[in-house]
Design a protein around this motif. Structure first.
Motif, short mmCIF file in Angstrom:
data_model
loop_
_atom_site.label_atom_id
_atom_site.label_comp_id
_atom_site.label_asym_id
_atom_site.label_seq_id
_atom_site.Cartn_x
_atom_site.Cartn_y
_atom_site.Cartn_z
N ASP A 351 0.85 -1.19 0.00
CA ASP A 351 0.00 0.00 0.00
C ASP A 351 0.88 1.24 0.00
OD1 ASP A 351 -2.25 1.52 0.02
OD2 ASP A 351 -2.83 1.07 2.09
N VAL A 352 0.27 2.39 -0.22
CA VAL A 352 1.00 3.65 -0.11
C VAL A 352 0.24 4.55 0.84
CG1 VAL A 352 1.73 5.73 -1.32
CG2 VAL A 352 2.06 3.49 -2.38
N LYS A 353 0.94 5.06 1.84
CA LYS A 353 0.33 5.99 2.79
C LYS A 353 0.84 7.39 2.49
CE LYS A 353 -1.25 4.09 7.08
NZ LYS A 353 -0.94 3.81 8.47
N VAL A 354 0.01 8.38 2.76
CA VAL A 354 0.45 9.75 2.51
C VAL A 354 0.57 10.48 3.85
CG1 VAL A 354 -0.10 11.93 1.38
CG2 VAL A 354 -0.66 9.76 0.26
N GLN A 355 1.76 11.02 4.11
CA GLN A 355 1.98 11.78 5.34
C GLN A 355 1.95 13.27 5.04
OE1 GLN A 355 5.76 10.34 6.70
NE2 GLN A 355 4.83 8.67 7.87
N VAL A 356 1.48 14.04 6.02
CA VAL A 356 1.47 15.50 5.85
C VAL A 356 2.42 16.10 6.88
CG1 VAL A 356 0.05 17.57 5.72
CG2 VAL A 356 -0.93 15.34 5.14
N GLY A 357 3.42 16.82 6.42
CA GLY A 357 4.42 17.40 7.31
C GLY A 357 3.97 18.75 7.86
N ARG A 358 4.84 19.38 8.68
CA ARG A 358 4.40 20.61 9.34
C ARG A 358 4.32 21.79 8.39
NH1 ARG A 358 9.92 20.70 11.29
NH2 ARG A 358 10.78 22.61 10.45
N GLU A 431 -5.85 14.17 -4.81
CA GLU A 431 -6.53 15.40 -5.24
C GLU A 431 -6.84 16.28 -4.04
OE1 GLU A 431 -9.82 14.16 -7.60
OE2 GLU A 431 -8.50 13.50 -9.23
N GLU A 432 -6.85 15.65 -2.87
CA GLU A 432 -7.09 16.44 -1.67
C GLU A 432 -6.17 15.96 -0.55
OE1 GLU A 432 -10.58 13.96 0.47
OE2 GLU A 432 -11.26 15.39 -1.04
N CYS A 433 -6.05 16.77 0.49
CA CYS A 433 -5.23 16.38 1.64
C CYS A 433 -5.89 15.19 2.33
CB CYS A 433 -5.12 17.56 2.60
SG CYS A 433 -4.38 17.10 4.18
N PRO A 434 -5.15 14.13 2.60
CA PRO A 434 -5.75 12.94 3.20
C PRO A 434 -6.24 13.19 4.63
CG PRO A 434 -3.37 12.72 3.13
CD PRO A 434 -3.71 13.96 2.37
N VAL A 435 -5.81 14.28 5.25
CA VAL A 435 -6.20 14.54 6.63
C VAL A 435 -7.37 15.51 6.73
CG1 VAL A 435 -5.40 15.35 8.89
CG2 VAL A 435 -3.85 14.07 7.40
N CYS A 436 -7.27 16.68 6.06
CA CYS A 436 -8.33 17.68 6.21
C CYS A 436 -9.23 17.76 4.99
CB CYS A 436 -7.72 19.05 6.50
SG CYS A 436 -6.85 19.75 5.09
N ASN A 453 -4.26 24.18 3.35
CA ASN A 453 -4.96 24.60 4.56
C ASN A 453 -3.99 24.78 5.73
OD1 ASN A 453 -6.55 24.88 6.80
ND2 ASN A 453 -7.43 22.81 6.69
N ILE A 454 -3.74 26.04 6.11
CA ILE A 454 -2.76 26.29 7.16
C ILE A 454 -3.21 25.70 8.49
CG2 ILE A 454 -3.70 28.61 7.64
CD1 ILE A 454 -0.37 29.07 7.94
N ASN A 455 -4.52 25.48 8.65
CA ASN A 455 -5.02 24.90 9.90
C ASN A 455 -5.29 23.41 9.80
OD1 ASN A 455 -4.94 27.27 11.46
ND2 ASN A 455 -6.70 28.03 10.29
N CYS A 456 -4.73 22.79 8.78
CA CYS A 456 -4.87 21.34 8.63
C CYS A 456 -4.42 20.67 9.93
CB CYS A 456 -4.00 20.89 7.47
SG CYS A 456 -3.90 19.10 7.31
N PRO A 457 -5.26 19.79 10.51
CA PRO A 457 -4.90 19.15 11.78
C PRO A 457 -3.55 18.46 11.74
CG PRO A 457 -7.14 18.57 11.15
CD PRO A 457 -6.56 19.35 10.01
N SER A 458 -3.23 17.89 10.58
CA SER A 458 -1.96 17.19 10.48
C SER A 458 -0.80 18.17 10.59
CB SER A 458 -1.91 16.45 9.15
OG SER A 458 -0.76 15.67 9.11
#
Ligand SMILES: [Zn+2]
Length: 696
Positions: A351-358, A431-436, A453-458
């Motif tokens: 599988d492939v997971k997508v991480q969102v950094g700071r 196409e979209e952020c996997p978190v927000c 999104n600057i306020n993305c929870p990730s």
């Protein structure tokens, strides 16, 4: 012949006595003795690792030599120990033709190939018993050093084996390479001699250099070999001088001409001349068992060695037999390199997971069927970015080749397309952020995908984790899980809102009791006390700004406010701040939300000071002496710091000394201080003392 009389230790200066230099003749005499002494101490320090004088004593000898040479410039000489740095940058390197070609060795990958080699050599020589000398195969840059009348004449790269590049001025900056040979053993030093070896950067130093490069917005080196090669081939020797390089020599060219009978003997003798040989790791192997054992033992040690190796080299030990075997077109018949198998394995990409950094950057991570590579269990690997994925045509369900090199995160080399069954699925750019689930932007080359999104929870989570981490605000007790909960429940949304957190908030979370909640609130409160500006800058998580760049910024700006209002042009004038970093700083502080965050943090009571712009002279009247190696400061830094705060830093202990600060491997000053009843502090105690002074 030079250097022939200094056989015994007591002929070397071990301290800089008062020299009486009145005439050119005096100067000549003292300079000669000083140079010889310094060479000898270099040899004790760099080659034997057994210094007989303290660093400070050494510095005094060295500085005395510099002084006298300054006063009598006609006595300067290119092989003086003072001449390591200082050559002008070059436009290009001169070509250098090797008198004896520097050929590469035949390389094989299996013990069976090694056995075939041994059998063949024995047959050709008609001998049953034959000694081989074994040594690690260094993964560095091969060089040749030519000494004439005991002085370093040329340093050159291998090039194509026949013609290399003259890198003498860079070679001279490497402390482990003597500018002048030292007569110290049985054998006379030949008037002309050529040695060969490998220049290396140690892994730890490589990681540090790369971290600095990343912090400066520069491209990191791929591996220590590239870093060493890039450094040695710098046109500006002052850059080479700043980077730590090492050398191991493994060949004296034409050794039999000097009366040596074996490779072993030659290597042991050149050490006495001040040349660095890795004696600890070379071995004599009388039979196939010994060869196999050596290969396996070095293979096991490989990871824990401070430098990179990629195999083992075996050479026929007797020089006359080497000559008898002779050469093939491109390589000698008396030596072989047995390389270690690459650390690669095949496994399934599940599988492939997508991480969102700071900073909002999305990174694809490969989830793998567990596989053991060189003793480490691997379940995840880097896929770099979507441009790479597309280029390599990697698909979920593929069998993939994974490589693990050194301490680097394992990565997917390529898919093995011959195993495809038709049900593998491509890995599209999200196409979209996997978190927000907000929109993402994709750079033209598809290398950078970012959540907008600057306020993305990730992003919030990563920002907060970074803010509380040890090297940032160092707020203990706020681990991964707690931070995740705080973000999920929106108890903390921005960095300043961390300071509004209450005990009740924490108690509402699963797993918190009175005491643990209290502790965290206390830690958060504690973090408001005086923070060095560089640490605070680092805490903010400005893209590209690591520890090093933060420090450089603090050194160049009086206050946080000054930095917040600076321009890109001004930043770029600072050495060590590249255009990318400058851009990042300016764009960070021109963002309204970021400015508000900083302002709010200060309003919450966070105290910041700039340790590099001290104005208080709180060390006035105190005299400090330092001995041994300090962990947190260089000698110049610590002297500067003491002097900026009004104190005095002197080099010798006397009855006027107030404190002796003791680092690692202290010199004779420690005893002197004890005898004079001077107060002695460790480095840690000294730092505490400085902090305490400041708060007074
Ligand atoms: Zn997002």
């Amino acid at each position: 012949m030079s250097n022939s009389n200094n056989d015994t230790d007591n002929k070397f200066f071990s301290s800089a006595d008062e020299f009486n230099v009145e005439t050119l003749e005096d100067a000549q005499k003292i300079i000669t003795q000083l140079r010889r002494s310094i060479r000898y101490h270099n040899y004790r320090y760099y080659i034997l690792d057994q210094p007989v004088i303290s660093d400070a004593e050494y510095d005094r000898l060295f500085n005395t030599l510099v002084e006298i040479e300054e006063k009598y410039p006609q006595l300067k000489s290119p092989d003086s120990p003072t001449q390591r740095i200082g050559a002008e940058p070059l436009d290009a390197f001169e070509k250098y033709e090797h008198e004896t070609p520097m050929l590469s060795l035949q390389a094989v990958y299996t013990l069976k190939d090694l056995k075939d080699f041994v059998t063949r050599v024995k047959e050709e020589l008609g001998k049953d018993n034959l000694d081989f000398i074994a040594e690690p195969k260094y993964d560095g840059l091969a060089v040749e050093l030519v000494y004439q009348n005991g002085s370093l004449h040329v340093g050159a790269t291998r090039g194509d084996g026949y013609i290399g590049e003259d890198i003498t001025s860079n070679i001279k900056t490497i402390s482990e390479i003597p500018l002048s040979l030292l007569k110290h053993g049985e054998q006379e030093i030949p008037a002309s001699l050529t040695v060969r070896g490998e220049i290396l950067m140690y892994k730890e130093e490589f990681n540090k250099l790369n971290q600095e490069r990343v912090n400066n917005g520069e491209k990191p080196f791929a591996n220590p070999r590239n870093a060493a090669a890039g450094t040695v081939r710098q046109l500006d020797p002052s850059i080479t001088a700043e980077r730590p390089l090492h050398i191991f020599l493994y060949e004296l060219v034409g050794a039999s001409d000097y009366g040596f009978e074996t490779q072993w003997e030659a290597l042991h003798e050149i050490v006495n001349w001040g040349l660095k040989v890795n004696l600890e790791k070379i071995a004599l192997c009388p039979d196939m068992d010994a060869l196999t054992n050596y290969y396996q033992k070095i293979g096991e040690e490989r990871e824990s060695l401070p430098y990179d190796i990629d195999g083992v080299v075996f050479k026929v030990n007797r020089l006359d037999l080497q000559q008898e075997l002779g050469m093939r077109t491109r390589d000698p018949r008396w030596a072989i390199a047995v390389k270690f198998p690459p650390k690669r394995k095949v496994t399934d990409l599940k599988d492939v997971k997508v991480q969102v950094g700071r900073t909002g950057k999305l990174t694809p991570v490969a989830i793998l069927e567990q596989v053991n590579i060189a003793g480490v269990e691997i379940t995840r690997a880097s896929l770099h970015n979507w441009s790479e994925i597309e280029k390599k045509d990697i698909r979920i369900g593929d069998k993939v080749l994974i490589e693990r090199a050194g301490d680097v995160i394992p990565y997917v080399v390529k898919p093995l397309t011959e195993y495809r069954e038709g049900n593998e699925s491509p890995i599209p750019i999200p196409e979209e952020c996997p978190v927000c689930h907000e929109e993402v932007t994709v750079s033209e080359d598809k290398k950078i995908v970012r959540c907008t999104n600057i306020n993305c929870p990730s992003r919030r989570r990563e920002r907060l984790l970074h803010f509380v981490s040890r090297k940032a605000m160092n707020i203990e007790g706020l681990g991964d899980k707690t931070v995740q909960k705080l973000i999920d429940k929106e108890l903390v949304t921005t960095l300043p809102s961390l300071y509004d957190l209450t005990k009740e908030d924490l108690l509402s979370l699963e797993g918190f009791a009175d005491k643990s909640a209290e502790n965290i609130i206390e830690e958060i409160e504690k973090s408001k006390t005086k923070h060095p500006l560089d640490r605070f800058l680092y805490s903010l998580g400005i893209p590209l700004i690591g520890e090093y760049s933060s420090r450089v910024l603090a050194q160049n700006y009086q206050s946080l406010e000054d930095l917040m209002d600076t321009s890109k042009e001004e930043l770029e004038e600072i050495r060590d701040i590249g255009p990318d970093i400058a851009e990042s700083v300016v764009s960070f502080f021109s963002n309204k939300e970021n400015r508000k965050n900083v302002k709010d943090l200060l309003e919450k009571g966070l105290k910041i000071y700039n340790p590099y712009q001290e104005t208080e002279r709180d060390l006035e009247g105190l005299t400090f002496v330092f001995t041994g190696t300090l962990e947190n400061y260089s000698r110049t830094e610590i002297k500067d710091l003491v002097e900026r705060r009004g104190g005095r830093a002197t080099s010798s202990v006397s009855s006027n000394t107030d404190f002796l600060i003791v680092g690692k491997s202290p010199g004779s000053k420690l005893e002197e201080a004890k005898a004079l009843d001077v107060q002695i502090l460790t480095e840690e105690e000294f730092i505490e003392f400085l902090e305490k002074k400041k708060k007074e």
